[in-house]
Enzyme design. Structure first.
Site, PDB file in Angstrom:
ATOM      1  N   ASN A   1      21.165  27.977 -93.617  1.00  0.00           N
ATOM      2  CA  ASN A   1      20.743  26.842 -92.795  1.00  0.00           C
ATOM      3  C   ASN A   1      20.448  27.368 -91.402  1.00  0.00           C
ATOM      4  OD1 ASN A   1      21.235  24.347 -94.561  1.00  0.00           O
ATOM      5  ND2 ASN A   1      23.110  25.567 -94.807  1.00  0.00           N
ATOM      6  N   GLU A   2      19.177  27.643 -91.185  1.00  0.00           N
ATOM      7  CA  GLU A   2      18.747  28.249 -89.936  1.00  0.00           C
ATOM      8  C   GLU A   2      18.659  27.179 -88.850  1.00  0.00           C
ATOM      9  OE1 GLU A   2      18.799  31.263 -89.702  1.00  0.00           O
ATOM     10  OE2 GLU A   2      17.849  32.352 -91.342  1.00  0.00           O
ATOM     11  N   PRO A   3      18.513  27.587 -87.585  1.00  0.00           N
ATOM     12  CA  PRO A   3      18.355  26.608 -86.510  1.00  0.00           C
ATOM     13  C   PRO A   3      17.311  25.554 -86.877  1.00  0.00           C
ATOM     14  CG  PRO A   3      18.543  28.789 -85.583  1.00  0.00           C
ATOM     15  CD  PRO A   3      18.529  28.968 -87.072  1.00  0.00           C
TER      16      PRO A   3
END
Ligand code: F6R
Length: 641
Positions: free
Chosen positions: A162-164
């Site tokens: 879950n990236e930025p």
């Protein structure tokens, strides 16, 4: 054992944060919690559901669980697992797939039913991805939800992938990987261009549904993002910060990963502190940097308004504090890293005697020496010390294949010209091995051998530029590296024995090395552990009590100003020489052309930026202005456990 560095000063921390003296202790804490739950559930005839992570971080945890299984009878027959994520497009048997990782690191060594182990399917067709993700969520629900979720954290602040930009409601889905994440994975995939662009990951919401969450982090590289996650507002620019919304989440950190938390970095801001000389230095340097003032211009008000009034009371006045700190910092600067012969050394970082010194420079890989201390190395040699540079590992895993092909061409050409069939045969055989290894196959012994020779050649030409001849170089090729690959390294007796032999032969007066505070599975950290073990074995040999160990920070980083015990200035010419020395490591210009195009910096630029930045910091503190500075910290053996 858990060590709370300064207890009771946690008001800045928005979730439970435990700081351990090392990763092994933290893993023991989490493994004990897992085994307790599994045993309770086993006794009650119920299943346990674990959410698992991959990457370097949980490797020790899995080793501890395997040990508990083997030695303490912990059974996983009743355990169901769900992994966080999988690279999209990788088959399960790909060496970098997370399914393969889990098999290698855990599942193959315990009595778990493989049917009960779940990893997202990285090969599902595009139009089936949504349904497949739904099924993953449904399967977690059907299993009763996750009891304990294990997490690592990426430098982007990602949990799972879950990236930025990922918010707290996200569920299992296909995502695009952040460029920093792909860069961090480049080493494992032997090049950034090979790292998949997409992955399937559980969502932040899926993770928050777990009943208990442990996030683990080791090494200084994680320190900034840990501080942001623990002390910042929850924000989708740091997805790990959403864990603050979970009622039962623990961050388990080693000292290095906790290094940017306020209670560790600026403890005087969160409560009373003991004003040891180190603490005074750290806080006054911090104050000067924060206010952008030279040390000698700090005022009583500056101290009082920045949480340091009690320091003023204890030490008298800003005038005395400033002068004290100025002198301490001034005395770290020396152009004589081996000590200045026949000089008063009472306020110099290194002793005048003996002269010349036997100086041992350790590089965990070739290039560490020149990259981190090329100027100092040059000075030591020039000033007549007896310098030996020892490379602990060959560094062969970091050589890209095209460089081997270039070497093969050369060997073949020479072989043909000189009618040396043996050379031609060797080159052909390595070429065939390269051809048949495919994009992600492992290097054969011969390929690794040739890659190692390439790095030796680079090391020799680089060292020669700095005044170090070939006979002063040692290539230890420690077995932990030669027989391993990234994340699978494990040092053993043979590594320590090789190091002991070197130390006992050279009996150094000073050792320059790195690795303290690095990710425990990294090559510098393992090399440092080997040195520590070897030094323990040499204790009592006479020379050890006279030997000083100087730490350079390691490639890509420099000590903070207050940590530097010896700062070696480089003249513009010396600095130029160092950069030319780094250029000789042709195979290590690591960034991809696309990163460079976007303005990213490559290995070579990084070295010059770091040394110049340290010089600027000294200048800003009101000390002399130098072209560049290389910083070293005197190692106090009690810092290592
Ligand atoms: C792995 C995962 C990632 C990693 C993170 C840290 O399953 O989901 O979030 O935990 O990228 O990776 P390492 O541990 O290699 O530093």
């Amino acid at each position: 054992m858990k060590t709370s560095l300064i207890s009771g000063h946690n008001q800045k921390e928005r979730l439970q944060t435990l700081i351990y003296s090392n990763a092994a202790d933290a893993c023991l804490h989490v493994a004990t919690a897992i085994s307790k739950l599994i045993r309770e559930r086993n006794e009650a005839g119920k299943a346990t559901v674990l959410g698992l992570a991959t990457g370097s971080t949980p490797v020790r945890l899995y080793q501890e669980l395997i040990r508990m299984h083997r030695e303490e009878g912990l059974s996983f027959r009743n355990v169901t697992t769900f992994n966080l994520d999988e690279y999209y497009g990788l088959p399960g048997d790909h060496p970098e797939s997370y399914r393969r990782f889990m098999q290698d690191q855990l599942f193959d060594h315990i009595d778990i039913d493989l049917e009960e182990t779940h990893v997202p399917d990285g090969l599902v067709e595009r139009d089936q991805v949504y349904a497949s993700c739904q099924e993953y969520e449904d399967a977690i629900g059907k299993a009763g939800g996750i009891d304990i979720q294990i997490l690592g954290i990426g430098r982007t602040g990602h949990i799972g992938f879950n990236e930025p930009g990922s918010d707290a409601r996200t569920r299992t889905r296909l995502v695009t990987l952040d460029s920093l994440t792909r860069r961090d994975a480049a080493r494992d995939f032997l090049g950034e261009e090979n790292v998949p662009r997409h992955a399937i990951t559980m969502g932040v919401g899926t993770i928050l549904d777990a009943r208990k969450v442990y996030l683990l982090a080791w090494g200084e590289g994680k320190a900034p993002v840990i501080a942001q996650s623990v002390e910042g507002e929850p924000t989708d620019s740091i997805p790990a910060s959403f864990l603050q919304q979970h009622g039962d989440c623990e961050f388990c950190l080693d000292h290095a990963a906790a290094g940017h938390l306020t209670r560790v970095r600026y403890p005087w801001l969160v409560g009373p502190v003991e004003w040891t000389p180190e603490m005074v230095r750290k806080s006054v340097v911090w104050l000067a940097q924060k206010l952008n003032k030279p040390l000698l211009k700090l005022t009583d008000e500056d101290y009082a308004e920045n949480g340091m009034a009690d320091l003023l009371t204890e030490k008298g006045s800003s005038y005395e504090l400033n002068i004290d700190l100025f002198n301490i910092t001034q005395h770290t600067i020396t152009g004589w890293p081996g000590g200045k012969p026949n000089a008063d050394d009472s306020s110099r970082p290194e002793r005048a005697d003996p002269f010349p010194k036997r100086s041992l420079i350790l590089g965990s890989e070739p290039m560490d020496d020149v990259f981190c201390m090329g100027g100092t190395l040059h000075r030591l040699a020039n000033q007549g010390h007896d310098v030996t540079v020892a490379y602990l590992t060959s560094g062969n895993l970091a050589v890209p294949d095209p460089d081997v092909r270039r070497a093969i061409e050369l060997i073949m050409e020479i072989g043909r010209e000189r009618e040396n069939q043996e050379n031609v045969g060797f080159a052909r055989s390595v070429e065939q091995q390269l051809d048949s290894k495919g994009r992600f196959g492992e290097d054969t012994r011969e390929i690794r051998y040739l890659k190692g020779l390439i790095r030796r050649g680079e090391a020799r030409t680089s060292a020669r530029l700095l005044g170090i001849e070939s006979q002063q170089l040692r290539f230890l090729d420690l077995p932990f590296y030669e027989n391993g690959r990234y994340r699978r390294f494990k040092s053993g007796d043979a590594d320590v024995a090789a190091m002991v032999a070197l130390l006992q032969e050279l009996k150094p007066h000073q050792i320059f090395t790195t690795g303290l505070g690095h990710d425990p599975l990294s090559v510098p950290a393992i090399s440092f552990d080997v040195l520590c073990e070897a030094l323990k074995k040499c204790a009592g040999s006479g020379w050890t009590s006279e030997c000083r160990v100087w730490l350079y920070r390691g490639p890509g980083a420099e000590w903070d100003a207050h940590e530097i015990d010896m700062a070696v200035p480089l003249s513009p010419e010396e600095f130029e020489l160092k950069i030319r020395g780094i250029y000789q490591h042709q195979t290590q210009r690591s960034q991809s052309p696309s990163t460079l195009r976007k303005g990213g910096s490559d290995t070579w630029n990084l070295a010059s930026q770091l040394n110049k930045a340290t010089a600027e910091i000294y200048d800003d503190l009101g000390l002399a202005e130098y072209e560049a500075l290389e910083g070293f910290k005197l190692w106090k053996t009690n810092e290592v456990n």
